[in-house]
Enzyme design. Structure first.
Site, PDB file in Angstrom:
ATOM      1  CG  ASP A   1       5.655  -5.142   6.008  1.00 20.60           C
ATOM      2  OD1 ASP A   1       5.100  -6.193   6.381  1.00 20.60           O
ATOM      3  OD2 ASP A   1       6.668  -4.682   6.559  1.00 20.60           O
TER       4      ASP A   1
ATOM      5  CG  HIS B   1      -2.153 -12.246   5.140  1.00 20.82           C
ATOM      6  ND1 HIS B   1      -1.152 -11.324   4.986  1.00 20.82           N
ATOM      7  CD2 HIS B   1      -1.664 -13.200   5.981  1.00 20.82           C
ATOM      8  CE1 HIS B   1      -0.088 -11.703   5.692  1.00 20.82           C
ATOM      9  NE2 HIS B   1      -0.380 -12.832   6.309  1.00 20.82           N
TER      10      HIS B   1
ATOM     11  CG  LEU C   1      -2.835  -1.741 -13.861  1.00 21.29           C
ATOM     12  CD1 LEU C   1      -2.004  -0.466 -13.664  1.00 21.29           C
ATOM     13  CD2 LEU C   1      -3.629  -2.015 -12.593  1.00 21.29           C
TER      14      LEU C   1
HETATM   15  C1  FPP Z   1       3.350  -8.717   4.570  1.00 23.13           C
HETATM   16  O1  FPP Z   1       2.691  -8.342   5.757  1.00 23.13           O
HETATM   17  C2  FPP Z   1       2.382  -9.239   3.648  1.00 23.13           C
HETATM   18  C3  FPP Z   1       2.425 -10.472   3.092  1.00 23.13           C
HETATM   19  C4  FPP Z   1       3.488 -11.452   3.359  1.00 23.13           C
HETATM   20  C5  FPP Z   1       1.366 -10.936   2.200  1.00 23.13           C
HETATM   21  C6  FPP Z   1       0.838  -9.887   1.290  1.00 23.13           C
HETATM   22  C7  FPP Z   1      -0.432 -10.366   0.762  1.00 23.13           C
HETATM   23  C8  FPP Z   1      -1.516  -9.592   0.556  1.00 23.13           C
HETATM   24  C9  FPP Z   1      -1.596  -8.135   0.714  1.00 23.13           C
HETATM   25  C10 FPP Z   1      -2.760 -10.165   0.138  1.00 23.13           C
HETATM   26  C11 FPP Z   1      -2.776 -10.261  -1.340  1.00 23.13           C
HETATM   27  C12 FPP Z   1      -2.343 -11.598  -1.556  1.00 23.13           C
HETATM   28  C13 FPP Z   1      -2.677 -12.335  -2.516  1.00 23.13           C
HETATM   29  C14 FPP Z   1      -2.623 -13.729  -2.139  1.00 23.13           C
HETATM   30  C15 FPP Z   1      -3.044 -11.839  -3.868  1.00 23.13           C
HETATM   31  P1  FPP Z   1       3.112  -9.055   7.092  1.00 23.13           P
HETATM   32  O2  FPP Z   1       2.278 -10.249   7.272  1.00 23.13           O
HETATM   33  O3  FPP Z   1       4.588  -9.318   7.096  1.00 23.13           O
HETATM   34  O4  FPP Z   1       2.748  -7.966   8.149  1.00 23.13           O
HETATM   35  P2  FPP Z   1       3.485  -7.670   9.518  1.00 23.13           P
HETATM   36  O5  FPP Z   1       4.816  -7.060   9.163  1.00 23.13           O
HETATM   37  O6  FPP Z   1       2.571  -6.674  10.163  1.00 23.13           O
HETATM   38  O7  FPP Z   1       3.591  -8.954  10.270  1.00 23.13           O
END
Ligand code: FPP
Length: 247
Positions: A18, A35, A129
């Site tokens: 997150d 992302h 892994l």
């Molecule tokens: C949550 O952060 C994150 C996500 C919904 C996406 C997680 C994806 C990745 C780390 C990239 C890897 C992905 C793939 C496609 C392999 P948020 O957007 O809710 O953050 P915020 O709480 O700061 O808004």
């Protein structure tokens, strides 16, 4: 699946990645830039897990509820996964990573689904892994699909049967569940499998989650006493740990 009781290095680490959006917003960048950085953090985390002898890493990349985000962010995340696969599968393969996509594939396009299957097939013999990428995943979805599967087979619904029908039946339950980004909830992630996971909440935003942050989480885990419902005495906890807890 089976529980592991060793508190040396967690065999299975699960992560709610997150904070990507906030990472980008703080830099006046579009959320998708966060992302993209998140993919980099995931690559580093995979390497770090391999170096530390972690056997399974399960990450929450896209939840069943993430479809409700703005359409450009949803399509951006789908594109990012497709791009990341094309870019990363050869090195994952070379590094001994066995890739699994865990989640409901029904809503995904045929092309997208074929990409997931190809990536899984390309890495299926690997042993160093196991990397589970939860995509269009929700813990409630998993419990419901497992129950549906058992009903269709006419099997009795027991804990053991449900366990075997779950989407993560190929790995033991997570030992350590980390959530970055400072929020303290599990947001429909691994509701069944995290029953005895140690929880660790990090204030770091996911793109900033580095080796030191992973080591800090592992250190916290190593100092926990995992009782699985038993007492300390039953576990024969060593005096050092007892003294540390009393201090
Ligand atoms: C949550 O952060 C994150 C996500 C919904 C996406 C997680 C994806 C990745 C780390 C990239 C890897 C992905 C793939 C496609 C392999 P948020 O957007 O809710 O953050 P915020 O709480 O700061 O808004």
């Amino acid at each position: 699946m089976a529980q592991t009781s060793s508190t040396a290095v967690p065999h299975h680490i699960a992560i709610v990645m997150d904070g990507n959006g906030r990472w980008a917003t703080r830099r006046f960048l579009p959320r998708i830039a966060g992302h993209q950085q998140g993919v980099g953090a995931l690559n580093r985390c995979v390497q770090a897990c391999i170096a530390r002898g972690v056997g399974v890493l399960t990450v929450f990349a896209f939840s069943s509820e993430n479809w409700n985000r703005p359409p450009d962010e949803v399509s951006g995340l789908l594109e990012l996964l497709a791009l990341s696969l094309a870019r990363e599968v050869p090195s994952l393969k070379a590094n001994g990573v066995q890739l699994h996509f865990v989640g409901d594939r029904q809503r995904l396009s045929e092309k997208f689904k074929a990409g997931l299957t190809q990536a899984e097939q390309a890495t299926e013999g690997n042993q160093r892994l196991v990397l589970n990428v939860c995509f269009n995943y929700g813990g409630r979805w998993d419990i419901a699909q497992a129950a549906r599967k058992l009903m269709q087979e006419g099997s009795e619904i027991t804990e053991m049967a449900l366990d075997r029908a779950m989407a993560l039946a190929h790995v033991p339950d997570p030992d350590l569940l980390i959530r970055t980004g400072g929020e303290m909830r599990i947001s429909n992630f691994l509701l069944w499998q995290a029953a005895y996971a140690e929880l660790h909440f990090s204030d770091k935003l996911w793109p900033d989650f580095d080796d030191a942050a992973l080591d800090a989480a592992i250190e916290v885990y190593r100092n926990r006493e995992r009782r699985f419902g038993q007492t300390s005495e039953q576990l024969g906890a060593d005096s050092k740990k007892t003294a540390m807890k009393a201090a």
